[in-house]
Design an enzyme around this catalytic site. Structure first.
Site, PDB file in Angstrom:
ATOM      1  N   LYS B  48       0.855  -1.187   0.000  1.00  0.00           N
ATOM      2  CA  LYS B  48       0.000   0.000   0.000  1.00  0.00           C
ATOM      3  C   LYS B  48       0.896   1.243   0.000  1.00  0.00           C
ATOM      4  O   LYS B  48       1.918   1.266   0.682  1.00  0.00           O
ATOM      5  CB  LYS B  48      -0.869  -0.038   1.265  1.00  0.00           C
ATOM      6  CG  LYS B  48      -1.600   1.243   1.593  1.00  0.00           C
ATOM      7  CD  LYS B  48      -2.806   1.425   0.714  1.00  0.00           C
ATOM      8  CE  LYS B  48      -3.409   2.823   0.887  1.00  0.00           C
ATOM      9  NZ  LYS B  48      -4.117   3.249  -0.342  1.00  0.00           N
ATOM     10  N   ASN B  72     -12.788   4.344  -6.043  1.00  0.00           N
ATOM     11  CA  ASN B  72     -12.284   4.510  -4.685  1.00  0.00           C
ATOM     12  C   ASN B  72     -11.683   5.888  -4.507  1.00  0.00           C
ATOM     13  O   ASN B  72     -11.104   6.455  -5.426  1.00  0.00           O
ATOM     14  CB  ASN B  72     -11.280   3.406  -4.322  1.00  0.00           C
ATOM     15  CG  ASN B  72      -9.856   3.769  -4.697  1.00  0.00           C
ATOM     16  OD1 ASN B  72      -9.188   4.538  -4.000  1.00  0.00           O
ATOM     17  ND2 ASN B  72      -9.390   3.239  -5.811  1.00  0.00           N
ATOM     18  N   ASN B 102       5.458   1.144  -2.682  1.00  0.00           N
ATOM     19  CA  ASN B 102       4.802   2.211  -3.435  1.00  0.00           C
ATOM     20  C   ASN B 102       4.927   3.507  -2.628  1.00  0.00           C
ATOM     21  O   ASN B 102       4.567   3.561  -1.462  1.00  0.00           O
ATOM     22  CB  ASN B 102       3.334   1.805  -3.637  1.00  0.00           C
ATOM     23  CG  ASN B 102       2.535   2.795  -4.466  1.00  0.00           C
ATOM     24  OD1 ASN B 102       1.980   3.749  -3.932  1.00  0.00           O
ATOM     25  ND2 ASN B 102       2.469   2.570  -5.763  1.00  0.00           N
ATOM     26  N   ASN B 130       4.456   6.485  -7.030  1.00  0.00           N
ATOM     27  CA  ASN B 130       3.081   6.766  -7.420  1.00  0.00           C
ATOM     28  C   ASN B 130       2.984   8.253  -7.740  1.00  0.00           C
ATOM     29  O   ASN B 130       2.833   9.074  -6.846  1.00  0.00           O
ATOM     30  CB  ASN B 130       2.138   6.378  -6.287  1.00  0.00           C
ATOM     31  CG  ASN B 130       0.694   6.669  -6.619  1.00  0.00           C
ATOM     32  OD1 ASN B 130       0.383   7.039  -7.746  1.00  0.00           O
ATOM     33  ND2 ASN B 130      -0.169   6.516  -5.654  1.00  0.00           N
ATOM     34  N   CYS B 133      -1.643   9.278  -8.289  1.00  0.00           N
ATOM     35  CA  CYS B 133      -2.825   9.037  -7.463  1.00  0.00           C
ATOM     36  C   CYS B 133      -3.821  10.165  -7.634  1.00  0.00           C
ATOM     37  O   CYS B 133      -3.508  11.321  -7.418  1.00  0.00           O
ATOM     38  CB  CYS B 133      -2.441   8.900  -6.001  1.00  0.00           C
ATOM     39  SG  CYS B 133      -3.874   8.600  -4.983  1.00  0.00           S
ATOM     40  N   THR B 196      -5.698   4.214 -11.515  1.00  0.00           N
ATOM     41  CA  THR B 196      -7.144   4.304 -11.766  1.00  0.00           C
ATOM     42  C   THR B 196      -7.517   5.518 -12.622  1.00  0.00           C
ATOM     43  O   THR B 196      -6.781   6.502 -12.681  1.00  0.00           O
ATOM     44  CB  THR B 196      -7.887   4.396 -10.421  1.00  0.00           C
ATOM     45  OG1 THR B 196      -7.321   5.467  -9.678  1.00  0.00           O
ATOM     46  CG2 THR B 196      -7.737   3.108  -9.640  1.00  0.00           C
ATOM     47  N   GLY B 246      -4.870  -3.233 -14.633  1.00  0.00           N
ATOM     48  CA  GLY B 246      -6.134  -2.567 -14.910  1.00  0.00           C
ATOM     49  C   GLY B 246      -7.155  -3.608 -15.306  1.00  0.00           C
ATOM     50  O   GLY B 246      -7.213  -4.038 -16.455  1.00  0.00           O
TER      51      GLY B 246
HETATM   52  C1  LIG Z   1      -8.823   0.565  -3.078  1.00  0.00           C
HETATM   53  C2  LIG Z   1      -7.650   0.877  -3.974  1.00  0.00           C
HETATM   54  C3  LIG Z   1      -6.510   1.498  -3.439  1.00  0.00           C
HETATM   55  C4  LIG Z   1      -5.416   1.793  -4.252  1.00  0.00           C
HETATM   56  N1  LIG Z   1      -4.307   2.384  -3.697  1.00  0.00           N
HETATM   57  C5  LIG Z   1      -3.218   2.636  -4.475  1.00  0.00           C
HETATM   58  C6  LIG Z   1      -2.023   3.183  -3.911  1.00  0.00           C
HETATM   59  O1  LIG Z   1      -1.911   3.418  -2.700  1.00  0.00           O
HETATM   60  N2  LIG Z   1      -0.974   3.450  -4.746  1.00  0.00           N
HETATM   61  C7  LIG Z   1      -1.041   3.176  -6.096  1.00  0.00           C
HETATM   62  O2  LIG Z   1      -0.069   3.420  -6.795  1.00  0.00           O
HETATM   63  N3  LIG Z   1      -2.148   2.630  -6.640  1.00  0.00           N
HETATM   64  C8  LIG Z   1      -3.237   2.362  -5.872  1.00  0.00           C
HETATM   65  N4  LIG Z   1      -4.369   1.787  -6.447  1.00  0.00           N
HETATM   66  C9  LIG Z   1      -4.393   1.500  -7.890  1.00  0.00           C
HETATM   67  C10 LIG Z   1      -4.074   0.025  -8.175  1.00  0.00           C
HETATM   68  O3  LIG Z   1      -2.773  -0.312  -7.721  1.00  0.00           O
HETATM   69  C11 LIG Z   1      -4.190  -0.294  -9.669  1.00  0.00           C
HETATM   70  O4  LIG Z   1      -3.281   0.500 -10.386  1.00  0.00           O
HETATM   71  C12 LIG Z   1      -5.593  -0.014 -10.224  1.00  0.00           C
HETATM   72  O5  LIG Z   1      -6.572  -0.362  -9.283  1.00  0.00           O
HETATM   73  C13 LIG Z   1      -5.867  -0.757 -11.546  1.00  0.00           C
HETATM   74  O6  LIG Z   1      -5.823  -2.149 -11.402  1.00  0.00           O
HETATM   75  P1  LIG Z   1      -7.128  -3.089 -11.109  1.00  0.00           P
HETATM   76  O7  LIG Z   1      -8.181  -2.705 -12.115  1.00  0.00           O
HETATM   77  O8  LIG Z   1      -6.628  -4.483 -11.256  1.00  0.00           O
HETATM   78  O9  LIG Z   1      -7.566  -2.761  -9.732  1.00  0.00           O
HETATM   79  C14 LIG Z   1      -5.468   1.476  -5.641  1.00  0.00           C
HETATM   80  C15 LIG Z   1      -6.609   0.844  -6.159  1.00  0.00           C
HETATM   81  C16 LIG Z   1      -7.693   0.530  -5.364  1.00  0.00           C
HETATM   82  C17 LIG Z   1      -8.889  -0.150  -5.957  1.00  0.00           C
END
Ligand SMILES: Cc1cc2nc3c(=O)[nH]c(=O)nc-3n(C[C@H](O)[C@H](O)[C@H](O)COP(=O)(O)O)c2cc1C
Ligand SMILES: Cc1cc2nc3c(=O)[nH]c(=O)nc-3n(C[C@H](O)[C@H](O)[C@H](O)COP(=O)(O)OP(=O)(O)OC[C@H]3O[C@@H](n4cnc5c(N)ncnc54)[C@H](O)[C@@H]3O)c2cc1C
Ligand code: FES
Lengths: 277, 307
Positions: B48, B72, B102, B130, B133, B196, B246
């Protein structure tokens, strides 16, 4: 904590829009406590994508044909409110369901004694019945009072089940007065408080809609009565990883404010620590 | 005799037993899932996002489900660098799985300070910056939106760390290739994409957004086509290994990313749906290679170049 597919043995409508489902899940039932929940994947599609949390309503034992073995099953009680619960309601006995659990911290009876009051609004009876079963085994608990609130007579659930569990008194409140008192469950709680000697050990456990919980929290904090309540925030992972389900709390010891995860740190919290937004 | 296909990969010097890692923010610090799957079978674990100081995050509701996805707005809630080092890292070190940290920040100095303190830490295999974000109003995204700012930030961090440096790109930009190039020019060793996509869900009863933060980041199967397009575009133009992510739910999804040009993949939202997802995805990749008589997973990424 266990995840896998289990068989549905019962799925029946017990009141309009309310269903009872029994799952052959000894892996989960064995360590489950009242107040914990299971996280259900309702189908293998991507819509709905996320799992749906449901409280453990009862742990019932299933006698096996071979030998005289018994296995514990999980029973859940749910209301059809949207996409996921609608899909659940369409499941037939014999079908499989992907579940994860038991999750969260239960009510933690600890060294409860004296008088116990359970107050449930609507679907809030679900975890409180499991709790009533646990309380029955607590020798130091003298009297158990149960207050059930519902919109109307047909939606008053588990009244008899609570009676059978030797509750001293089961009171019902309905919004339309079609059964019991016409008004709010919290009115009955207030009245009950006025008849009890609250200086003696008294504990309140609550589950229900947010409006009711707020009121229960206000009443119990004002009287200094310990109260634990189960919250129902929207959830993602259910295991504490996503930080999606948080509630704002103020530590009873230090006064420090922070967010806690309903799925992992809860779903049961002290009424006095919750900050209502 | 049939030989097992090779599924091990090397991302920026990080050796992975399989090309599947868990995405940042979707797997906590590993502890939450340790009961449900063997963490030492993952290709890598991305923790995280951490900031220099602890952060409380956004007021709830922070998540909402959308068709085949979710939004989110967690808002960087995390324990901060110090607690991470003292309480989370020791647990993660127990597994023989590369840990990628991260890193998030509001200012360049924050990223630099975190990178400095992680540089010689045992148990940290690499850093993922990151810069993308979308949930914190100032900072974060502003770096990842613009090539110049990306280059300056990455160069600043590069100066203080020898660790493999992966830069995580946002899809919420006009030209993702230019950001990827800027990261490469500044000395990055790899790219993660995508983070995201910014979105909104509205409650028509209250006539208000469903998230308190109004906007949130969209993830899950709904974003997969956008993620694939981003990976393919960047892979064709930037000479760095890519971690594609993704909406990956299955081995087939992951193979799409590998064919589009990714060296490895990360599984995010799928963990919430199926705690076993990352291992199932790895198994699915292996089966695909076997069925198609492909000897080495590393040969898949050549295909996208010919599209
Ligand atoms: C609840 C949640 C928290 C996330 N927190 C982070 C984060 O702290 N740092 C980061 O680089 N990406 C974060 N992401 C993004 C994910 O690492 C990932 O890039 C994104 O969700 C796309 O992949 P997925 O569709 O498989 O979830 C978060 C995603 C979700 C859903
Ligand atoms: C720990 C826990 C235990 C629970 N136990 C039970 C139980 O025993 N029985 C039971 O019937 N329900 C229980 N719930 C609530 C139950 O999880 C939801 O009703 C269910 O997920 C709704 O799914 P759905 O797909 O049918 O509705 P959706 O289509 O997801 O939602 C229908 C409507 O309700 C809203 N909504 C959904 N969930 C919530 C929420 N948590 N808070 C506020 N609004 C929401 C949506 O925004 C939408 O407007 C519990 C929840 C939690 C967190
Ligand atoms: S639902 Fe993910 S942390 Fe509670």
């Amino acid at each position: 904590m266990w995840q896998g597919r289990v068989k549905i043995s019962v799925n029946e409508e017990v009141a309009p829009g309310y269903f009872r489902m029994v799952l052959n899940a000894p892996q989960v039932a064995e360590d489950a406590e009242a107040g914990q929940f299971i996280h259900i994947r309702v189908n293998d599609e991507y819509d709905p994508l996320l799992r749906r949390p449901l409280s453990i309503h009862r742990i019932i034992s299933r006698r096996l044909k071979v030998k005289s073995l018994k296995l514990p099953d999980i029973e859940v009680l749910y209301e059809v409110v949207g996409k996921g619960t609608k899909i659940l309601a369409g499941k037939r006995p014999g079908e499989d369901l992907d579940i994860l659990g038991p999750l969260g911290n239960g009510f933690k009876l600890g060294c409860v004694s004296g008088t116990v009051i359970l107050i449930a609004g609507g679907m809030g009876v679900a975890p409180l019945l499991a709790l009533a079963e646990e309380i029955r085994r607590e020798e130091k608990v003298k009297d158990t009072y149960v207050i059930i609130g519902a919109r109307t007579k047909a939606l008053v659930l588990c009244e008899d089940a609570f009676r059978d569990l030797a509750a001293k008194e089961v009171q019902v409140a309905t919004d339309d007065g079609s059964r019991g008192y016409k008004g709010l469950a919290t009115d009955l709680l207030q009245e009950l408080f006025s008849t009890l000697n609250l200086k003696l050990s008294t504990t309140v456990y609550a589950c229900g809609p947010e409006g009711m919980l707020r009121e229960v929290a206000a009443l119990t904090v004002a009287k200094g009565v310990p109260c634990r309540m189960s919250l129902e925030n929207r959830m993602g992972c259910g295991v504490g990883a996503c930080l999606g389900c948080v509630v704002r709390v103020k530590s009873l010891q230090s006064g420090v404010e922070s967010y806690k995860r309903v799925c992992k740190d809860g779903p049961v919290f002290e009424a006095g620590e919750i900050i209502w937004e | 005799m049939k030989s097992e296909p090779n599924i091990s990969v090397d991302i920026a010097g990080i050796k992975m037993r399989c090309p599947v890692m868990v995405a940042s923010g979707t797997f906590g610090y590993g502890e939450e899932y340790a009961d449900l799957l063997d963490l030492s079978r993952l290709g890598a674990l991305v923790a995280k996002g951490i900031t220099l100081n602890p952060r409380q995050g956004n007021p709830p509701p922070r998540i909402v489900e959308t068709p085949a996805g979710m939004l989110n707005a967690i808002g960087w809630e995390n324990v901060g660098l110090q607690v991470f080092l003292e309480e989370k890292l020791p647990f993660l070190k127990r597994f023989n799985t590369p840990l990628i940290v991260n890193v998030c920040g509001k200012k360049e100095e924050e990223y630099v300070q975190i990178a400095e303190r992680l540089d010689d830490r045992e148990g940290v295999a690499g850093l993922e910056l990151n810069i993308s974000c979308p949930n914190v109003r100032s900072g974060g995204l502003s770096f990842g939106r613009e090539a110049g700012a990306t280059q300056k930030l990455v160069a600043g961090v590069r100066r203080v760390t020898k660790l493999p440096l992966i830069v995580k790109l946002s899809p919420n930009v006009t030209d993702i290739v230019s950001i990827g190039r800027a990261a490469q020019d500044a000395g990055a060793d790899g790219l993660s994409l995508i983070n995201t996509l910014v979105g909104i869900a509205v409650d028509i009863k209250t006539k208000r957004p469903k998230l308190t933060n109004i906007t949130g980041g969209l993830s899950g199967p709904a974003i997969k086509p956008v993620a694939l397009r981003s990976v393919w575009e960047v892979a064709g133009k930037v000479d760095l290994p890519i971690i594609g992510m993704g909406g990956i739910m299955t081995g087939e999804d992951a193979v799409e990313f590998l064919l589009a040009g990714a060296t490895a993949v990360a599984v995010g939202t799928a963990n919430f749906v199926n705690p076993h997802a990352a291992l199932d995805v790895a198994e699915g990749i292996r089966e695909y290679l076997e069925e198609n008589k492909i000897q080495d997973v590393n040969s898949l990424r050549e295909y996208g170049k010919k599209w």
